[in-house]
Design a protein around this motif. Structure first.
Motif, PDB file in Angstrom:
ATOM      1  N   GLU A  55       0.694  -0.872  -0.138  1.00 38.46           N
ATOM      2  CA  GLU A  55      -0.143   0.467  -0.120  1.00 38.46           C
ATOM      3  C   GLU A  55       1.060   1.357  -0.007  1.00 38.46           C
ATOM      4  N   CYS A  56       0.626   1.941  -0.507  1.00 40.02           N
ATOM      5  CA  CYS A  56       1.485   3.924  -0.785  1.00 40.02           C
ATOM      6  C   CYS A  56       1.340   4.404   0.256  1.00 40.02           C
ATOM      7  N   LYS A  57       2.087   4.618   1.096  1.00 39.36           N
ATOM      8  CA  LYS A  57       1.680   5.214   2.607  1.00 39.36           C
ATOM      9  C   LYS A  57       0.838   7.383   1.846  1.00 39.36           C
ATOM     10  N   THR A  58       0.903   7.539   0.719  1.00 40.95           N
ATOM     11  CA  THR A  58       0.412   8.699   0.081  1.00 40.95           C
ATOM     12  C   THR A  58      -0.592   8.927  -0.284  1.00 40.95           C
ATOM     13  N   CYS A  59      -1.040   8.267  -1.215  1.00 36.76           N
ATOM     14  CA  CYS A  59      -2.149   7.726  -1.728  1.00 36.76           C
ATOM     15  C   CYS A  59      -2.649   6.558  -1.538  1.00 36.76           C
ATOM     16  N   LYS A  60      -2.809   5.631  -0.424  1.00 40.11           N
ATOM     17  CA  LYS A  60      -3.386   4.408  -0.145  1.00 40.11           C
ATOM     18  C   LYS A  60      -3.750   3.385  -1.361  1.00 40.11           C
ATOM     19  N   MET A  61      -2.783   3.447  -2.563  1.00 41.21           N
ATOM     20  CA  MET A  61      -2.993   2.848  -3.544  1.00 41.21           C
ATOM     21  C   MET A  61      -2.295   0.976  -2.994  1.00 41.21           C
ATOM     22  N   GLN A  62      -3.648   0.364  -3.505  1.00 43.83           N
ATOM     23  CA  GLN A  62      -2.831  -0.792  -3.421  1.00 43.83           C
ATOM     24  C   GLN A  62      -2.497  -1.343  -4.308  1.00 43.83           C
ATOM     25  N   VAL A  63      -1.407  -2.536  -3.903  1.00 39.82           N
ATOM     26  CA  VAL A  63      -1.040  -2.803  -5.501  1.00 39.82           C
ATOM     27  C   VAL A  63      -0.580  -4.702  -5.135  1.00 39.82           C
ATOM     28  N   THR A  64      -0.505  -5.662  -5.817  1.00 38.38           N
ATOM     29  CA  THR A  64       0.569  -6.745  -5.166  1.00 38.38           C
ATOM     30  C   THR A  64       1.443  -7.123  -6.683  1.00 38.38           C
ATOM     31  N   ASN A  65       1.890  -7.817  -5.911  1.00 37.19           N
ATOM     32  CA  ASN A  65       3.397  -7.951  -7.406  1.00 37.19           C
ATOM     33  C   ASN A  65       2.460  -9.580  -7.776  1.00 37.19           C
ATOM     34  N   ASP A  66       2.489  -9.778  -9.689  1.00 36.67           N
ATOM     35  CA  ASP A  66       2.021 -10.467 -10.053  1.00 36.67           C
ATOM     36  C   ASP A  66       3.442 -11.278 -10.490  1.00 36.67           C
ATOM     37  N   MET A  67       2.955 -12.364 -11.257  1.00 34.85           N
ATOM     38  CA  MET A  67       4.497 -14.094 -11.883  1.00 34.85           C
ATOM     39  C   MET A  67       5.774 -13.416 -11.609  1.00 34.85           C
ATOM     40  N   ARG A  68       6.127 -12.578 -12.760  1.00 33.89           N
ATOM     41  CA  ARG A  68       7.234 -12.032 -13.062  1.00 33.89           C
ATOM     42  C   ARG A  68       7.748 -10.968 -11.831  1.00 33.89           C
ATOM     43  N   GLY A  69       6.969 -11.101 -10.947  1.00 39.33           N
ATOM     44  CA  GLY A  69       7.603 -10.002  -9.508  1.00 39.33           C
ATOM     45  C   GLY A  69       7.183  -8.063  -9.943  1.00 39.33           C
ATOM     46  N   GLU A  70       6.561  -7.839 -10.440  1.00 40.69           N
ATOM     47  CA  GLU A  70       6.216  -6.593 -11.223  1.00 40.69           C
ATOM     48  C   GLU A  70       5.520  -6.143 -10.033  1.00 40.69           C
ATOM     49  N   LYS A  71       5.149  -4.843  -9.394  1.00 44.99           N
ATOM     50  CA  LYS A  71       3.860  -4.463  -9.033  1.00 44.99           C
ATOM     51  C   LYS A  71       2.713  -4.089  -9.859  1.00 44.99           C
ATOM     52  N   ILE A  72       1.273  -4.951  -9.805  1.00 50.16           N
ATOM     53  CA  ILE A  72       0.483  -4.637 -10.773  1.00 50.16           C
ATOM     54  C   ILE A  72      -0.929  -4.287  -9.277  1.00 50.16           C
ATOM     55  N   THR A  73      -1.979  -3.470  -9.531  1.00 49.06           N
ATOM     56  CA  THR A  73      -2.824  -2.603  -8.976  1.00 49.06           C
ATOM     57  C   THR A  73      -3.798  -3.947  -8.090  1.00 49.06           C
ATOM     58  N   LEU A  74      -4.475  -3.986  -7.290  1.00 50.73           N
ATOM     59  CA  LEU A  74      -5.250  -5.618  -5.926  1.00 50.73           C
ATOM     60  C   LEU A  74      -6.616  -5.139  -6.019  1.00 50.73           C
ATOM     61  N   THR A  75      -6.933  -5.911  -7.439  1.00 54.06           N
ATOM     62  CA  THR A  75      -8.694  -5.348  -7.736  1.00 54.06           C
ATOM     63  C   THR A  75      -9.238  -7.042  -6.632  1.00 54.06           C
ATOM     64  N   SER A  76     -10.594  -6.913  -6.952  1.00 52.00           N
ATOM     65  CA  SER A  76     -11.016  -8.134  -6.005  1.00 52.00           C
ATOM     66  C   SER A  76     -10.499  -9.143  -6.399  1.00 52.00           C
ATOM     67  N   LYS A  77     -10.406  -9.224  -7.524  1.00 52.58           N
ATOM     68  CA  LYS A  77     -10.459 -11.267  -7.906  1.00 52.58           C
ATOM     69  C   LYS A  77      -8.787 -11.210  -7.063  1.00 52.58           C
ATOM     70  N   LEU A  78      -7.971 -10.441  -7.632  1.00 55.53           N
ATOM     71  CA  LEU A  78      -6.736 -10.535  -7.198  1.00 55.53           C
ATOM     72  C   LEU A  78      -6.366 -10.825  -5.650  1.00 55.53           C
TER      73      LEU A  78
END
Length: 86
Positions: free
Chosen positions: A38-61
């Motif tokens: 989670e970003c400390k500033t804007c509270k954006m939530q992300v997770t990492n994918d199979m390659r290790g890159e960060k992608i936005t966290l959806t309800s499915k993920l």
């Protein structure tokens, strides 16, 4: 006519993140390979994918990460109590 660029959407609400980048903090460690951030500033939530890159966290993920977390807990529990190598 003078144009005010701040009202035209040139500078977003979270200008710090758009200019300097996000400041991600790990909020949940799913297993050894996946984590939620989670970003400390804007509270954006992300997770990492199979390659290790960060992608936005959806309800499915989020559901997938929760399932992986409980499978990992089950694996640790079984290895600790049922398959002991004393």
């Amino acid at each position: 006519m003078e144009t005010n660029y701040t009202t035209d959407g040139m500078v977003k609400k979270n200008y710090r993140c758009s200019l300097l980048g996000h400041r991600f903090v790990e909020t949940k460690k799913v297993n050894n390979h996946f984590s939620e951030f989670e970003c400390k500033t804007c509270k954006m939530q992300v997770t990492n994918d199979m390659r290790g890159e960060k992608i936005t966290l959806t309800s499915k993920l989020k559901d997938i990460n929760e399932t992986l977390f409980y499978l990992n807990l089950k694996k640790q529990f079984l290895s600790k109590f049922y398959f002991r190598k004393d």
